[in-house]
Write an enzyme that holds these catalytic residues in place. Structure first.
Site, PDB file in Angstrom:
ATOM      1  N   ARG A 108       0.828  -1.206   0.000  1.00 16.10           N
ATOM      2  CA  ARG A 108       0.000   0.000   0.000  1.00 16.10           C
ATOM      3  C   ARG A 108       0.864   1.258   0.000  1.00 16.10           C
ATOM      4  O   ARG A 108       0.575   2.229  -0.685  1.00 16.10           O
ATOM      5  CB  ARG A 108      -0.926  -0.004   1.223  1.00 16.10           C
ATOM      6  CG  ARG A 108      -1.882   1.177   1.292  1.00 16.10           C
ATOM      7  CD  ARG A 108      -2.840   1.014   2.446  1.00 16.10           C
ATOM      8  NE  ARG A 108      -2.143   0.828   3.710  1.00 16.10           N
ATOM      9  CZ  ARG A 108      -2.736   0.627   4.870  1.00 16.10           C
ATOM     10  NH1 ARG A 108      -4.058   0.548   4.917  1.00 16.10           N
ATOM     11  NH2 ARG A 108      -2.041   0.468   5.972  1.00 16.10           N
ATOM     12  N   ARG A 123      -3.940 -14.255   5.190  1.00 22.33           N
ATOM     13  CA  ARG A 123      -5.290 -14.635   5.596  1.00 22.33           C
ATOM     14  C   ARG A 123      -5.981 -15.304   4.414  1.00 22.33           C
ATOM     15  O   ARG A 123      -5.826 -14.876   3.268  1.00 22.33           O
ATOM     16  CB  ARG A 123      -6.093 -13.420   6.059  1.00 22.33           C
ATOM     17  CG  ARG A 123      -5.731 -12.915   7.453  1.00 22.33           C
ATOM     18  CD  ARG A 123      -6.159 -13.909   8.519  1.00 22.33           C
ATOM     19  NE  ARG A 123      -5.942 -13.423   9.877  1.00 22.33           N
ATOM     20  CZ  ARG A 123      -4.875 -13.673  10.599  1.00 22.33           C
ATOM     21  NH1 ARG A 123      -3.885 -14.387  10.064  1.00 22.33           N
ATOM     22  NH2 ARG A 123      -4.765 -13.235  11.845  1.00 22.33           N
ATOM     23  N   GLU A 157     -11.927 -21.838   7.009  1.00 25.77           N
ATOM     24  CA  GLU A 157     -10.841 -22.496   7.731  1.00 25.77           C
ATOM     25  C   GLU A 157     -11.410 -23.228   8.941  1.00 25.77           C
ATOM     26  O   GLU A 157     -11.991 -22.582   9.821  1.00 25.77           O
ATOM     27  CB  GLU A 157      -9.832 -21.437   8.164  1.00 25.77           C
ATOM     28  CG  GLU A 157      -8.491 -21.974   8.608  1.00 25.77           C
ATOM     29  CD  GLU A 157      -7.479 -20.870   8.846  1.00 25.77           C
ATOM     30  OE1 GLU A 157      -7.015 -20.251   7.875  1.00 25.77           O
ATOM     31  OE2 GLU A 157      -7.194 -20.615  10.030  1.00 25.77           O
ATOM     32  N   HIS A 161      -2.891 -23.427   9.493  1.00 22.93           N
ATOM     33  CA  HIS A 161      -2.622 -22.127  10.104  1.00 22.93           C
ATOM     34  C   HIS A 161      -1.594 -22.258  11.238  1.00 22.93           C
ATOM     35  O   HIS A 161      -1.811 -21.812  12.366  1.00 22.93           O
ATOM     36  CB  HIS A 161      -3.916 -21.511  10.643  1.00 22.93           C
ATOM     37  CG  HIS A 161      -3.886 -20.018  10.729  1.00 22.93           C
ATOM     38  ND1 HIS A 161      -4.990 -19.239  10.512  1.00 22.93           N
ATOM     39  CD2 HIS A 161      -2.879 -19.158  11.004  1.00 22.93           C
ATOM     40  CE1 HIS A 161      -4.680 -17.957  10.656  1.00 22.93           C
ATOM     41  NE2 HIS A 161      -3.395 -17.886  10.959  1.00 22.93           N
TER      42      HIS A 161
END
Length: 325
Positions: free
Chosen positions: A182, A244, A273, A292
Site C-alpha cells: 500500500r 489470511r 478455515e 494455520h
C-alpha cells in the site's frame, strides 16, 4: 471481603497455555470464556481486560457482546491478527487493542519458505512415492520433477514485518525480489534486501515465479486475489498464502489450479478455515495445505504469551502497549 483484584476474561483457546493462565491468576481474578457465557450478568460488570488467542478473536464476539462490558479497557491478542474485532468501534469506546505482529514475523517467514520449497519440489508427492517404493528407475519418477527456488523471481504482496523477513530470506536463495505494498518502503529498506517496488499489483503478478501473500485482512484486501489477478500470473507460477485465507477467492483459486492458470499453491490459511471434507483443494496433488501453523514454534509461542500478558497488564494500568492497533 470483596476482592480488590482486577478481573480479566480469558478466551477459550488461551486456557491451553497453563503457564500464562497461572501468571494471570496470581495478579487478577480470572474468568474463563465458558464461565462468562454461562452467566454473563454475574461477570459482565467486572471485566476490565480480555486476553485472546487469534482464533478466540473470531469466536468470542459471536458468543458475547463485548461492547456490553462497561469497564473494559484492553483487549490483548496473543498473535498478529485482529481482523475479527471491530477495532473502530472499540476505539470510540476508548478500549485499547494490542497485538504482537513482530514476534510472529520470523517464524512465519520461515514457514513461507517451507511451503515454497515443498510445492516447488513436489515434496508431498515425493513422500507418497517413497512410501510406494518408487525408485529413480521408474517412469513415474519424472512426475516428481519440480522447479528451482534459487534464482527465481519472488513477488511479495505486503511488505510489512513478515514480508520484509521473507525478503531477507529470499536474498539467501539469490532470488529476484519484487514487492507491492500500500505504501512503498524507504529506499534504504529496499537496498538492504535488494527489492524492487511494483507500482501496481498487475505489474507484480506478471513477473513472479512465486507469489507470497503476506497482507493482513482488511476491507481492501478481502478477495484481493481472484480470477482477474490469477490470470496475470504465469502458468508455471506458484501461489503461497501465509496471510489470511480471505485475501484469495477460494473458488477462483480452485479454477486456476484445475485449468493450469497457475501450477501450484501452498496454503497455511484458507477460506473457510478449515476447509470442509472433500473440498477440491484437499484433493489436488499440486496443493499443500497446513492448518494455520506458521507461528507454531516453541520459542514463538512462549514469547507471544509473555508479550500478550505484558500488554494486558500495561493496558489495565494505563501504561505503554507493545503494539497498539
Amino acid at each position: 471481603m470483596m476482592s480488590l483484584k482486577k478481573t480479566v476474561l480469558v478466551g477459550r483457546l488461551m486456557k491451553r497455555y497453563m503457564t500464562t493462565i497461572s501468571s494471570l491468576e496470581a495478579e487478577f481474578t480470572v474468568i474463563h470464556e465458558d464461565e462468562l457465557c454461562g452467566n454473563t450478568e454475574k461477570y459482565a460488570n467486572d471485566i476490565e481486560g480480555i486476553i485472546l488467542c487469534p482464533i478466540d478473536v473470531f469466536t468470542l464476539p459471536k458468543l458475547v457482546d463485548m461492547h456490553s462490558l462497561p469497564k473494559l479497557k484492553i483487549i490483548s491478542v496473543r498473535g498478529a491478527g485482529v481482523d475479527g474485532l471491530d477495532v473502530v468501534a472499540f476505539r470510540k469506546r476508548n478500549v485499547r487493542i494490542a497485538a504482537i505482529p513482530k514476534v510472529t514475523a520470523e517464524p512465519t517467514a520461515d514457514f513461507a519458505f517451507v511451503l515454497m520449497l515443498a510445492t516447488a519440489r513436489k515434496l508431498s508427492e515425493a513422500v507418497t512415492a517413497s512410501k510406494e517404493r518408487l525408485t529413480i528407475y521408474d517412469s513415474a519418477y519424472f512426475n516428481l520433477i519440480g522447479r528451482n527456488i534459487t534464482g527465481a523471481t519472488i513477488g511479495i504482496l505486503g511488505m510489512g514485518n513478515i514480508g520484509y523477513c521473507i525478503a531477507k530470506r529470499a536474498m539467501g536463495f539469490n532470488m529476484k525480489i519484487l514487492y507491492h505494498n500500500r505504501t512503498r518502503r524507504s529506499q534504504l529498506d529496499e537496498e538492504r534486501v535488494d527489492a524492487e517496488y511494483c507500482e501496481t499489483l498487475e505489474e507484480l503478478l506478471k513477473q513472479v515465479d512465486f507469489l507470497v501473500i503476506a497482507v493482513p485482512l482488511t476491507t481492501e484486501t478481502n478477495k484481493l486475489i481472484g480470477q482477474k489477478e490469477l490470470a496475470f500470473m504465469k502458468p508455471t507460477s506458484i501461489l503461497i498464502n501465509i496471510g489470511r485465507g480471505s485475501v484469495v477467492d477460494t473458488d477462483d483459486l480452485v479454477d486456476a489450479l484445475q485449468n493450469g492458470t497457475i501450477s501450484a499453491a501452498g496454503l497455511d490459511v484458507t477460506e473457510p478455515e478449515p476447509l470442509p471434507k472433500g473440498h477440491p483443494l484437499l484433493q489436488m496433488q499440486n496443493v499443500i495445505i497446513t492448518p494455520h501453523c506458521a507461528t507454531a514454534t516453541m520459542e514463538c509461542i512462549e514469547e507471544m504469551s509473555q508479550q500478550a500478558v505484558q500488554n494486558l497488564k500495561s493496558g489495565l494500568s494505563g501504561g505503554v502497549i507493545n503494539i497498539e492497533l
